[in-house]
Design a protein around this motif. Structure first.
Motif, PDB file in Angstrom:
ATOM      1  N   TYR A   1       4.804  14.869  -7.683  1.00  0.00           N
ATOM      2  CA  TYR A   1       4.700  14.986  -6.451  1.00  0.00           C
ATOM      3  C   TYR A   1       4.247  13.533  -5.955  1.00  0.00           C
ATOM      4  O   TYR A   1       4.833  13.240  -4.838  1.00  0.00           O
ATOM      5  N   ILE A   2       3.668  12.722  -6.512  1.00  0.00           N
ATOM      6  CA  ILE A   2       3.220  11.405  -6.112  1.00  0.00           C
ATOM      7  C   ILE A   2       4.447  10.610  -5.880  1.00  0.00           C
ATOM      8  O   ILE A   2       4.814   9.841  -4.668  1.00  0.00           O
ATOM      9  N   ARG A   3       5.598  10.558  -6.896  1.00  0.00           N
ATOM     10  CA  ARG A   3       6.801   9.978  -6.485  1.00  0.00           C
ATOM     11  C   ARG A   3       7.469  10.452  -5.236  1.00  0.00           C
ATOM     12  O   ARG A   3       7.779   9.635  -4.586  1.00  0.00           O
ATOM     13  N   GLU A   4       7.454  11.834  -5.091  1.00  0.00           N
ATOM     14  CA  GLU A   4       8.168  12.373  -3.906  1.00  0.00           C
ATOM     15  C   GLU A   4       7.655  11.911  -2.696  1.00  0.00           C
ATOM     16  O   GLU A   4       8.401  11.588  -1.624  1.00  0.00           O
ATOM     17  N   ILE A   5       6.381  11.964  -2.790  1.00  0.00           N
ATOM     18  CA  ILE A   5       5.619  11.530  -1.671  1.00  0.00           C
ATOM     19  C   ILE A   5       5.652  10.334  -1.059  1.00  0.00           C
ATOM     20  O   ILE A   5       5.962   9.893  -0.135  1.00  0.00           O
ATOM     21  N   VAL A   6       5.410   9.359  -2.165  1.00  0.00           N
ATOM     22  CA  VAL A   6       5.653   7.971  -2.073  1.00  0.00           C
ATOM     23  C   VAL A   6       7.112   7.560  -1.565  1.00  0.00           C
ATOM     24  O   VAL A   6       7.253   6.825  -0.443  1.00  0.00           O
ATOM     25  N   GLN A   7       8.027   7.963  -2.130  1.00  0.00           N
ATOM     26  CA  GLN A   7       9.338   7.851  -1.660  1.00  0.00           C
ATOM     27  C   GLN A   7       9.452   8.176  -0.099  1.00  0.00           C
ATOM     28  O   GLN A   7      10.374   7.341   0.604  1.00  0.00           O
ATOM     29  N   ARG A   8       9.197   9.347   0.172  1.00  0.00           N
ATOM     30  CA  ARG A   8       9.476   9.877   1.447  1.00  0.00           C
ATOM     31  C   ARG A   8       8.602   9.023   2.580  1.00  0.00           C
ATOM     32  O   ARG A   8       9.229   8.831   3.681  1.00  0.00           O
ATOM     33  N   VAL A   9       7.324   8.437   2.285  1.00  0.00           N
ATOM     34  CA  VAL A   9       6.739   7.875   3.307  1.00  0.00           C
ATOM     35  C   VAL A   9       7.316   6.521   3.344  1.00  0.00           C
ATOM     36  O   VAL A   9       7.523   5.733   4.234  1.00  0.00           O
ATOM     37  N   LEU A  10       7.815   5.983   2.153  1.00  0.00           N
ATOM     38  CA  LEU A  10       8.505   4.607   2.364  1.00  0.00           C
ATOM     39  C   LEU A  10       9.859   4.781   2.940  1.00  0.00           C
ATOM     40  O   LEU A  10      10.249   3.687   3.695  1.00  0.00           O
ATOM     41  N   ARG A  11      10.543   5.593   2.926  1.00  0.00           N
ATOM     42  CA  ARG A  11      11.587   5.995   3.713  1.00  0.00           C
ATOM     43  C   ARG A  11      11.500   6.360   5.141  1.00  0.00           C
ATOM     44  O   ARG A  11      12.140   5.814   6.260  1.00  0.00           O
ATOM     45  N   GLU A  12      10.577   7.388   5.484  1.00  0.00           N
ATOM     46  CA  GLU A  12      10.266   7.809   6.776  1.00  0.00           C
ATOM     47  C   GLU A  12       9.307   7.312   7.669  1.00  0.00           C
ATOM     48  O   GLU A  12       9.294   7.433   8.993  1.00  0.00           O
ATOM     49  N   GLY A  13       8.402   6.634   6.977  1.00  0.00           N
ATOM     50  CA  GLY A  13       7.155   6.155   7.738  1.00  0.00           C
ATOM     51  C   GLY A  13       6.232   7.494   8.069  1.00  0.00           C
ATOM     52  O   GLY A  13       6.529   8.596   7.547  1.00  0.00           O
ATOM     53  N   LEU A  14       5.070   6.981   8.682  1.00  0.00           N
ATOM     54  CA  LEU A  14       4.106   8.195   9.264  1.00  0.00           C
ATOM     55  C   LEU A  14       4.012   7.992  10.757  1.00  0.00           C
ATOM     56  O   LEU A  14       4.037   6.663  11.226  1.00  0.00           O
ATOM     57  N   PRO A  15       3.582   8.883  11.352  1.00  0.00           N
ATOM     58  CA  PRO A  15       3.349   8.806  12.901  1.00  0.00           C
ATOM     59  C   PRO A  15       2.077   7.775  13.121  1.00  0.00           C
ATOM     60  O   PRO A  15       1.361   7.710  12.274  1.00  0.00           O
ATOM     61  N   LYS A  16       2.059   6.968  14.060  1.00  0.00           N
ATOM     62  CA  LYS A  16       1.426   6.027  14.326  1.00  0.00           C
ATOM     63  C   LYS A  16      -0.278   6.559  14.399  1.00  0.00           C
ATOM     64  O   LYS A  16      -0.284   7.608  15.086  1.00  0.00           O
ATOM     65  N   GLY A  17      -1.296   6.148  13.709  1.00  0.00           N
ATOM     66  CA  GLY A  17      -2.425   6.704  13.676  1.00  0.00           C
ATOM     67  C   GLY A  17      -2.863   7.844  13.142  1.00  0.00           C
ATOM     68  O   GLY A  17      -3.862   8.376  12.945  1.00  0.00           O
ATOM     69  N   VAL A  18      -1.793   8.258  12.066  1.00  0.00           N
ATOM     70  CA  VAL A  18      -2.001   9.336  11.331  1.00  0.00           C
ATOM     71  C   VAL A  18      -1.920   8.585   9.739  1.00  0.00           C
ATOM     72  O   VAL A  18      -0.831   7.948   9.447  1.00  0.00           O
ATOM     73  N   CYS A  19      -2.645   9.330   9.093  1.00  0.00           N
ATOM     74  CA  CYS A  19      -2.329   9.033   7.493  1.00  0.00           C
ATOM     75  C   CYS A  19      -2.432  10.356   6.931  1.00  0.00           C
ATOM     76  O   CYS A  19      -2.917  11.417   7.464  1.00  0.00           O
ATOM     77  N   LEU A  20      -2.639  10.594   5.681  1.00  0.00           N
ATOM     78  CA  LEU A  20      -2.516  11.500   4.781  1.00  0.00           C
ATOM     79  C   LEU A  20      -3.368  11.517   3.810  1.00  0.00           C
ATOM     80  O   LEU A  20      -3.712  10.773   3.178  1.00  0.00           O
ATOM     81  N   ASN A  21      -4.180  12.660   3.695  1.00  0.00           N
ATOM     82  CA  ASN A  21      -5.185  13.075   2.598  1.00  0.00           C
ATOM     83  C   ASN A  21      -4.913  14.142   1.659  1.00  0.00           C
ATOM     84  O   ASN A  21      -4.368  15.452   2.274  1.00  0.00           O
ATOM     85  N   ILE A  22      -4.215  13.821   0.504  1.00  0.00           N
ATOM     86  CA  ILE A  22      -3.576  14.586  -0.248  1.00  0.00           C
ATOM     87  C   ILE A  22      -4.419  15.103  -1.718  1.00  0.00           C
ATOM     88  O   ILE A  22      -4.801  14.010  -2.271  1.00  0.00           O
ATOM     89  N   ASN A  23      -4.818  16.383  -1.838  1.00  0.00           N
ATOM     90  CA  ASN A  23      -5.528  16.777  -2.848  1.00  0.00           C
ATOM     91  C   ASN A  23      -4.601  17.536  -4.026  1.00  0.00           C
ATOM     92  O   ASN A  23      -3.933  18.373  -3.410  1.00  0.00           O
TER      93      ASN A  23
END
Length: 249
Positions: free
Chosen positions: A142-164
Motif C-alpha cells: 500500500y505504501i508503495r502504491e500511494i508513494v508512487q501515485r503522489v509522486l506521479r500525480e501530486g496533491l491539491p494545494k493545501g491538502v495532505c494525507l493522513n493514512i492509518n
C-alpha cells in the motif's frame, strides 16, 4: 529527493522500514528527532539551540538526527540539508494510531502539515500498533502504491494525507474517510509519591463519539480497512462564517 521524518526518533523501526521502501523511488533525506517526540503536533523550538547530527550516509540515503521537535526537523532539513526542494515529505511510519482527534496531537502529522505548508506533497503513515517491534510488512504494498501515485500525480494545494493502517496481517481494502468525532477520557491519572507529593501521568482512553457512522477513519480501521483522510491546512469554518457576520463592525 524525498524528505522523511517522524515523532518516534530516527532509530525507530517504522522510519527505517519506510526508508527501505522509499529509497527505490528517489534519493532519501531523513531528519528525525534524536528520541521520541510523540504528541508534539506542530510545536517548534523557540528558546533552545538546535543541533544536527549525521547518523549515517550511504548511496542515496542520508540520516540526520535533531534534538528538536518533528516540525523542527522538517524546518532544519529544508533550511540546512536539502540541496533542492523535495518532491515529497513523508511522516512515519508511526508506531500507533493517528486517526480521529489524534490528528491534532500527532507529531507525525506535524511533519506532514509542515511539508504541506511549504507547498510540498506530504503524507503521513501510521500503524495502529505501539509495539517497538511492530510488523510493518503488510503495509509495504500500500505504501508503495500511494508513494508512487503522489509522486506521479501530486496533491491539491493545501491538502495532505493522513493514512492509518489497522493492526492486521491483511486488509479489506482502502477507504477515503472523514475524521471521526471522538474524545479522550480519563486523561489525567493521579499518583502519590512515597516522598509525600502528588504527580500525574497523561493517560486516558479514546471514545468514538459516533460509532454508527460508516464514513469515518475510525470505522474504517475498526473494520480492517486502510483509512485515508485528506487533511487541509486552511482550518477556516466556512460553514459558520455567516453566523458571525453580525459581529462585524
Amino acid at each position: 529527493m524525498i524528505l522523511i521524518s517522524n515523532d518516534d526518533g530516527y532509530q525507530a523501526k517504522g522510519i527505517n522500514y519506510l526508508i527501505d521502501i522509499v529509497k527505490d523511488y528517489d534519493d532519501v533525506l531523513v531528519c528525525a528527532p534524536d528520541s521520541a517526540r510523540s504528541g508534539f503536533a506542530c510545536a517548534f523550538t523557540a528558546n533552545d539551540p538546535l543541533r544536527l547530527t549525521l547518523q549515517r550516509k550511504e548511496p542515496g540515503v542520508e540520516v540526520w538526527s535533531c534534538n528538536g521537535t518533528p516540525v523542527d526537523c522538517v524546518k532544519m532539513a529544508l533550511a540546512e540539508l536539502c540541496r533542492e526542494k523535495p518532491r515529497m515529505v513523508i511522516g512515519g511510519i508511526n508506531h500507533g494510531d493517528n486517526a480521529s482527534v489524534n490528528t491534532h496531537y500527532s507529531g507525525t502529522m506535524g511533519v506532514t502539515t509542515e511539508g504541506c505548508m511549504k507547498y510540498i506533497p506530504s503524507v503521513a503513515f501510521s500503524l495502529c500498533d505501539y509495539a517497538a517491534d511492530a510488523d510493518f510488512n503488510p503495509l509495504e504494498k500500500y505504501i508503495r502504491e500511494i508513494v508512487q501515485r503522489v509522486l506521479r500525480e501530486g496533491l491539491p494545494k493545501g491538502v495532505c494525507l493522513n493514512i492509518n493502517f489497522p493492526k492486521a496481517e491483511t486488509f479489506n481494502g482502502i477507504k477515503v474517510c472523514r475524521m471521526s468525532q471522538g474524545s479522550w477520557l480519563g486523561e489525567c491519572t493521579k499518583c502519590h509519591h512515597p516522598r509525600g507529593y502528588d504527580y500525574w501521568w497523561m493517560m486516558g482512553h479514546y471514545h468514538n463519539d459516533e460509532p454508527e457512522a460508516q464514513d469515518t477513519d475510525r470505522w474504517a480501521l475498526d473494520n480492517n480497512y486502510v483509512s485515508i483522510m485528506p487533511t487541509r491546512i486552511d482550518v477556516t469554518a466556512y460553514e459558520a462564517m455567516e453566523q458571525f457576520k453580525s459581529w462585524e463592525q
